[in-house]
Design an enzyme around this catalytic site. Structure first.
Site, PDB file in Angstrom:
ATOM      1  N   TYR A   1      16.421 -16.383  41.412  1.00 37.53           N
ATOM      2  CA  TYR A   1      15.671 -17.001  43.005  1.00 37.53           C
ATOM      3  C   TYR A   1      14.647 -16.429  43.501  1.00 37.53           C
ATOM      4  CZ  TYR A   1      16.943 -12.488  45.563  1.00 37.53           C
ATOM      5  OH  TYR A   1      17.481 -11.291  45.308  1.00 37.53           O
TER       6      TYR A   1
ATOM      7  N   HIS B   1      27.332 -14.902  24.859  1.00 38.78           N
ATOM      8  CA  HIS B   1      25.856 -14.675  25.164  1.00 38.78           C
ATOM      9  C   HIS B   1      25.110 -14.905  24.607  1.00 38.78           C
ATOM     10  CE1 HIS B   1      29.403 -10.991  26.199  1.00 38.78           C
ATOM     11  NE2 HIS B   1      27.703 -10.456  27.016  1.00 38.78           N
TER      12      HIS B   1
ATOM     13  N   LYS C   1      12.441 -11.916  40.077  1.00 34.01           N
ATOM     14  CA  LYS C   1      13.877 -11.836  41.062  1.00 34.01           C
ATOM     15  C   LYS C   1      15.249 -12.424  40.377  1.00 34.01           C
ATOM     16  CE  LYS C   1      13.425 -13.180  45.754  1.00 34.01           C
ATOM     17  NZ  LYS C   1      13.503 -11.502  46.556  1.00 34.01           N
TER      18      LYS C   1
ATOM     19  N   GLU D   1      12.081   1.351  46.972  1.00 36.53           N
ATOM     20  CA  GLU D   1      12.398   0.580  47.672  1.00 36.53           C
ATOM     21  C   GLU D   1      14.091   0.256  48.031  1.00 36.53           C
ATOM     22  OE1 GLU D   1      11.915  -3.526  45.946  1.00 36.53           O
ATOM     23  OE2 GLU D   1      12.983  -3.001  44.056  1.00 36.53           O
TER      24      GLU D   1
ATOM     25  N   LEU E   1      10.401  -4.629  43.509  1.00 32.07           N
ATOM     26  CA  LEU E   1       9.701  -6.819  43.533  1.00 32.07           C
ATOM     27  C   LEU E   1       8.967  -6.246  44.084  1.00 32.07           C
ATOM     28  CD1 LEU E   1      10.435  -9.764  43.121  1.00 32.07           C
ATOM     29  CD2 LEU E   1      11.766  -9.581  45.160  1.00 32.07           C
TER      30      LEU E   1
END
Length: 284
Positions: free
Chosen positions: A32, A99, A146, A178, A202
């Site tokens: 995303y 899977h 992400k 982070e 990220l």
């Protein structure tokens, strides 16, 4: 503000439906982006789309979307102005739970908008500083992707709330990485520090903007490894994200950071950041 995009259609949110066999729903097999649009114009849109393309390549999901056209049309259909666009791409619907997958799957593409609140006109005094905890980073080692697999982030943020604070900071191999949904900064003796870019954090678009503003306004900065002791002994600690901007952290694990108030370097950065944001929100 309820028109969404789903697989080639723009439709009311309550009419959008995704199969229960979609791999995004079953496995979190999806990526995303969250992209601010100011006065209908995507903020650093190319950088966001490059990060999206990086994520899609890394997890081998087809990348066939005309992203600019989709996002521009969605923003227009929701009235334009200042909107945050959430864009999610899943591997698609295989019609069963397995899977394994094959490359014939067509991705599911979904996007929606939410208004961006103008928090920049009220001044630094209106920003509520945060308190945080440090917790072990139990996420996978490809945080540069992400991914929608955010369960570790959700759990640590809930842990923080249970402890009466607002943010959780991740630590891996004795190095800070982070926050639950933000990048980390600290200030020591007037120098700004942030963890080095790697696959374990990220690469935030807002993080890059903060570093650009620091460079423009002669604030020294370094991208370095940061350990727990350096965090606690910092004069200032901040976090940044596209939805929150730059926010000071005044307490970590019950220990006061600096003098317990937003520091002078953050005050400067807030003014630089706020001036930048105000121009965007006015369409200048």
């Amino acid at each position: 503000m309820n028109i969404v995009y789903l697989n080639g259609e723009f439709l009311p949110a309550d009419e959008a439906k995704v199969s229960v066999f979609d791999r995004g729903f079953l496995f979190g097999d999806s990526v995303y982006e969250v992209i601010p649009f100011y006065q209908g114009v995507g903020f650093r849109l190319q950088a966001h789309l490059e990060r999206l393309n990086h994520s899609l390549r890394a997890v081998r999901i087809k990348n066939e979307g005309n992203w600019n056209e989709i996002l521009d049309t969605l923003v227009w259909k929701n009235g334009g102005g200042n909107l945050s666009v959430y864009l999610q791409v899943t591997r698609g619907n295989a019609g069963k739970r397995s899977h394994a997958y094959d490359d014939s799957l067509e991705p599911t593409v979904f996007a929606c908008c939410t208004p961006i609140k103008d928090v920049w006109g009220e001044g630094a005094e209106s920003v509520v500083p945060l308190k945080a905890i440090v917790t072990e980073d139990l996420r996978w080692h490809r945080c540069d992707i992400k991914s929608t697999c955010l369960l570790p982030n959700i759990l640590v943020l809930q842990q923080a709330k249970d402890e009466g604070v607002q943010e959780a900071l991740f630590s891996r191999n004795d190095k800070l990485t982070e926050g639950s949904a933000c990048n980390l900064f600290l200030v020591k003796r007037g120098v700004l520090y942030t963890p080095k870019r790697s696959s374990e954090i990220l690469g935030g678009i807002t993080r890059e903007l903060v570093l650009e503003l620091a460079d423009k306004h002669a604030i020294q900065f370094q991208e370095v490894d940061i350990d727990y002791e350096q965090l606690l002994s910092a004069d200032e600690v901040w976090v940044s994200s596209s939805t929150r901007g730059v926010v000071p952290v005044v307490e970590v694990d019950g220990q006061v950071i600096g003098d317990g108030h937003p520091g002078p370097i953050w005050q400067k950065m807030f003014e630089f950041f706020a001036a930048f944001q105000r121009k965007l929100m006015r369409g200048e």
